[in-house]
Design a protein around this motif. Structure first.
Motif, mmCIF file in Angstrom:
data_model
loop_
_atom_site.group_PDB
_atom_site.id
_atom_site.type_symbol
_atom_site.label_atom_id
_atom_site.label_comp_id
_atom_site.label_asym_id
_atom_site.label_seq_id
_atom_site.Cartn_x
_atom_site.Cartn_y
_atom_site.Cartn_z
ATOM 1 N N TRP A 178 -6.782 3.995 1.051
ATOM 2 C CA TRP A 178 -6.781 2.624 1.545
ATOM 3 C C TRP A 178 -7.178 2.532 3.015
ATOM 4 O O TRP A 178 -7.349 1.428 3.537
ATOM 5 C CB TRP A 178 -5.422 1.978 1.322
ATOM 6 C CG TRP A 178 -4.964 2.107 -0.094
ATOM 7 C CD1 TRP A 178 -3.865 2.769 -0.547
ATOM 8 C CD2 TRP A 178 -5.610 1.592 -1.262
ATOM 9 N NE1 TRP A 178 -3.774 2.703 -1.920
ATOM 10 C CE2 TRP A 178 -4.838 1.973 -2.384
ATOM 11 C CE3 TRP A 178 -6.758 0.832 -1.477
ATOM 12 C CZ2 TRP A 178 -5.178 1.630 -3.696
ATOM 13 C CZ3 TRP A 178 -7.097 0.494 -2.777
ATOM 14 C CH2 TRP A 178 -6.325 0.891 -3.866
ATOM 15 N N ASP A 179 -7.322 3.676 3.682
ATOM 16 C CA ASP A 179 -7.730 3.660 5.085
ATOM 17 C C ASP A 179 -9.229 3.920 5.256
ATOM 18 O O ASP A 179 -9.757 3.838 6.366
ATOM 19 C CB ASP A 179 -6.950 4.716 5.882
ATOM 20 C CG ASP A 179 -5.473 4.391 5.975
ATOM 21 O OD1 ASP A 179 -5.152 3.193 6.031
ATOM 22 O OD2 ASP A 179 -4.651 5.325 5.978
ATOM 23 N N ASP A 230 -13.147 3.347 5.352
ATOM 24 C CA ASP A 230 -14.002 2.182 5.589
ATOM 25 C C ASP A 230 -15.392 2.459 5.040
ATOM 26 O O ASP A 230 -15.681 3.549 4.534
ATOM 27 C CB ASP A 230 -14.042 1.804 7.072
ATOM 28 C CG ASP A 230 -14.595 2.916 7.956
ATOM 29 O OD1 ASP A 230 -15.442 3.721 7.482
ATOM 30 O OD2 ASP A 230 -14.213 2.981 9.143
ATOM 31 N N ASP A 286 -3.357 14.335 -0.956
ATOM 32 C CA ASP A 286 -3.170 12.904 -0.766
ATOM 33 C C ASP A 286 -2.297 12.347 -1.877
ATOM 34 O O ASP A 286 -2.514 12.646 -3.059
ATOM 35 C CB ASP A 286 -4.528 12.192 -0.783
ATOM 36 C CG ASP A 286 -4.409 10.703 -0.528
ATOM 37 O OD1 ASP A 286 -4.258 10.325 0.646
ATOM 38 O OD2 ASP A 286 -4.457 9.925 -1.498
ATOM 39 N N GLY A 295 0.808 -1.212 0.000
ATOM 40 C CA GLY A 295 0.000 0.000 0.000
ATOM 41 C C GLY A 295 0.836 1.255 0.000
ATOM 42 O O GLY A 295 0.313 2.359 -0.068
ATOM 43 N N LYS A 296 2.164 1.139 0.070
ATOM 44 C CA LYS A 296 3.019 2.318 0.131
ATOM 45 C C LYS A 296 3.345 2.821 -1.268
ATOM 46 O O LYS A 296 3.470 2.066 -2.221
ATOM 47 C CB LYS A 296 4.316 1.994 0.873
ATOM 48 C CG LYS A 296 4.122 1.780 2.366
ATOM 49 C CD LYS A 296 5.439 1.568 3.056
ATOM 50 C CE LYS A 296 5.244 1.421 4.569
ATOM 51 N NZ LYS A 296 6.541 1.223 5.267
ATOM 52 N N ASP A 329 -17.093 5.588 6.268
ATOM 53 C CA ASP A 329 -16.526 6.826 5.726
ATOM 54 C C ASP A 329 -17.137 7.184 4.376
ATOM 55 O O ASP A 329 -17.394 8.360 4.089
ATOM 56 C CB ASP A 329 -15.010 6.688 5.562
ATOM 57 C CG ASP A 329 -14.276 6.516 6.874
ATOM 58 O OD1 ASP A 329 -14.742 7.066 7.892
ATOM 59 O OD2 ASP A 329 -13.232 5.834 6.882
ATOM 60 N N ALA A 388 -4.491 7.858 1.659
ATOM 61 C CA ALA A 388 -5.559 7.692 2.657
ATOM 62 C C ALA A 388 -6.737 6.933 2.073
ATOM 63 O O ALA A 388 -7.629 6.511 2.812
ATOM 64 C CB ALA A 388 -6.007 9.058 3.168
ATOM 65 N N LYS A 434 1.521 6.559 2.075
ATOM 66 C CA LYS A 434 0.401 5.731 1.646
ATOM 67 C C LYS A 434 -0.830 6.603 1.454
ATOM 68 O O LYS A 434 -1.117 7.473 2.277
ATOM 69 C CB LYS A 434 0.108 4.645 2.683
ATOM 70 C CG LYS A 434 -0.954 3.659 2.241
ATOM 71 C CD LYS A 434 -1.196 2.589 3.290
ATOM 72 C CE LYS A 434 -2.077 3.099 4.405
ATOM 73 N NZ LYS A 434 -2.543 2.023 5.302
#
Length: 374
Positions: free
Chosen positions: A221-222, A224, A324, A210-211, A227, A219, A217
């Motif tokens: 991928w963070d 949910d 981002d 994910g990096k 969100d 956001a 990384k």
């Protein structure tokens, strides 16, 4: 006989059951269970799969106003072809048929003796094949219709609004996969192709951290499901699917649990990425989600074009910061799409050459896109 204050019709259920069993193969035992009064959701208090009822018990509950569902299980031959849009399914093998509550849909009951039609096949709006642990409301059930739904009905059907009734008294026919209407077989072929493609991707996939370049990384991928949808865990309750996706006419086709949003209209679940794909117009609900019992989502979180469109949507709608860092796969897609480098120039590890990377940043700046990179 139905109680005076109920709108359910146990006589219709008994008539259906008699017809069903007259033509059933030896050993078949229908799986009935109890639903809420005036609704499609299972009666609360016990898992519906552990609450199977005999026809006598089903009639008892329907006389008290409860709806009854009939399920096609994994071990019985029942195959229910649910037709929501008759224009898309103009022909179907003749069999015992039920008219659903909106009076424009049909439930066609078959026995898949050879097993080939025992598949769950959701389509966007033509209907579904329900064969493995999926259910429909049995005749005699009643779910209220909205004024808008009633207005769409033929005048001759309006007195029956909300009711599930027998549409004919034909024998229950057998069916094979090849005999299903084309809209279902074509959708199934598409589903299998997506599954094969996903399996191949999984076999080829290298370990993904994910990096991005520089250790940052995205956001994206963070995020949910809460969100991106605004819907938190429903704690076992059924709610309407968010109207921005496709809504719900009965208000009970969605549930959120364990980080996933389940759509019971299409029998799929969504994570944050597949939900964003729907919002971004990349795929519809039944194509983006992971089928219940399946292994893979219908959208590819490793495809650069898909990731770029989802990332842009999330940025434009304030779900991730303006600065981002763009995911690497999306960056490579953007660079090749804008002509900053060729596919053949992509280096090991999905990295851009230095010149291509620099040109990509310049082009993005001219287009007003902050790639979040230096």
């Amino acid at each position: 006989m139905a109680l005076p204050d109920t709108k359910t019709n146990p006589e219709e259920l008994l008539k259906f059951h008699t017809r069903l069993m007259k033509y059933a193969p030896r050993g078949y035992n229908p799986f009935y269970f109890v639903l809420e009064i005036g609704g499609k959701e299972p009666k609360q208090g016990i898992s519906w799969k552990n609450n199977r009822k005999t026809i006598t018990e089903a009639l008892y509950w329907m006389r008290r106003g409860h709806n009854i569902a009939i399920c096609a299980t994994a071990k019985d031959p029942l195959c229910i072809v649910d037709v929501d849009d008759l224009a898309q399914v103009p022909e179907i093998k003749p069999t015992l048929q039920v008219t659903s509550r909106k009076r424009i849909g049909r439930h066609n009951y078959f026995f898949a003796i050879d097993g080939t039609a025992k598949r769950n096949i959701p389509t966007k709006d033509a209907g579904e094949v329900r064969s493995v642990w999926q259910y429909v409301l049995a005749p005699g059930s009643y779910v209220p219709c909205s004024e808008e739904e009633i207005n769409r009905m033929p005048d001759c059907e309006k007195p029956y609004a909300g009711r599930y009734t027998l549409n004919n008294e034909l024998p229950i026919n057998t069916i094979t996969f090849e005999e299903l209407p084309e809209v279902y077989t074509a959708r199934y072929a598409e589903m299998k192709k997506l599954e094969v493609d996903a399996t191949i991707r999984e076999l080829k996939r290298e370990k993904y951290t994910g990096k991005n370049i520089g250790g940052k990384k995205s956001a994206l991928w963070d995020l949910d499901i809460t969100d991106v949808s605004g819907v938190s865990d429903t704690r076992g309750r059924y709610i309407p699917m968010p109207s921005v996706i496709h809504g719900s006419e009965t208000g009970h086709n969605c549930k959120v649990s364990n980080g996933l949003m389940h759509c019971w209209r299409h029998s799929v679940c969504h994570n944050a990425f597949s939900y964003l794909c729907m919002l971004a117009g990349i795929a519809s609900c039944e194509r983006a989600g992971r089928p219940h019992g399946g292994r893979f989502f219908g959208v590819n979180a490793q495809d650069g074009e898909t990731v770029f469109k989802v990332w842009m949507y999330a940025k434009e709608h304030g779900m991730i910061p303006e600065d981002d860092p763009i995911p690497r796969s999306a960056l490579v897609y953007y660079a090749v799409d804008r002509g900053c480098c060729k596919k053949s120039e992509i280096q090991e590890g999905n990295r851009l050459p230095i010149l291509g990377y620099t040109l990509t940043l310049l082009v993005a700046k001219q287009e007003g896109i902050n790639l979040g990179r230096n």
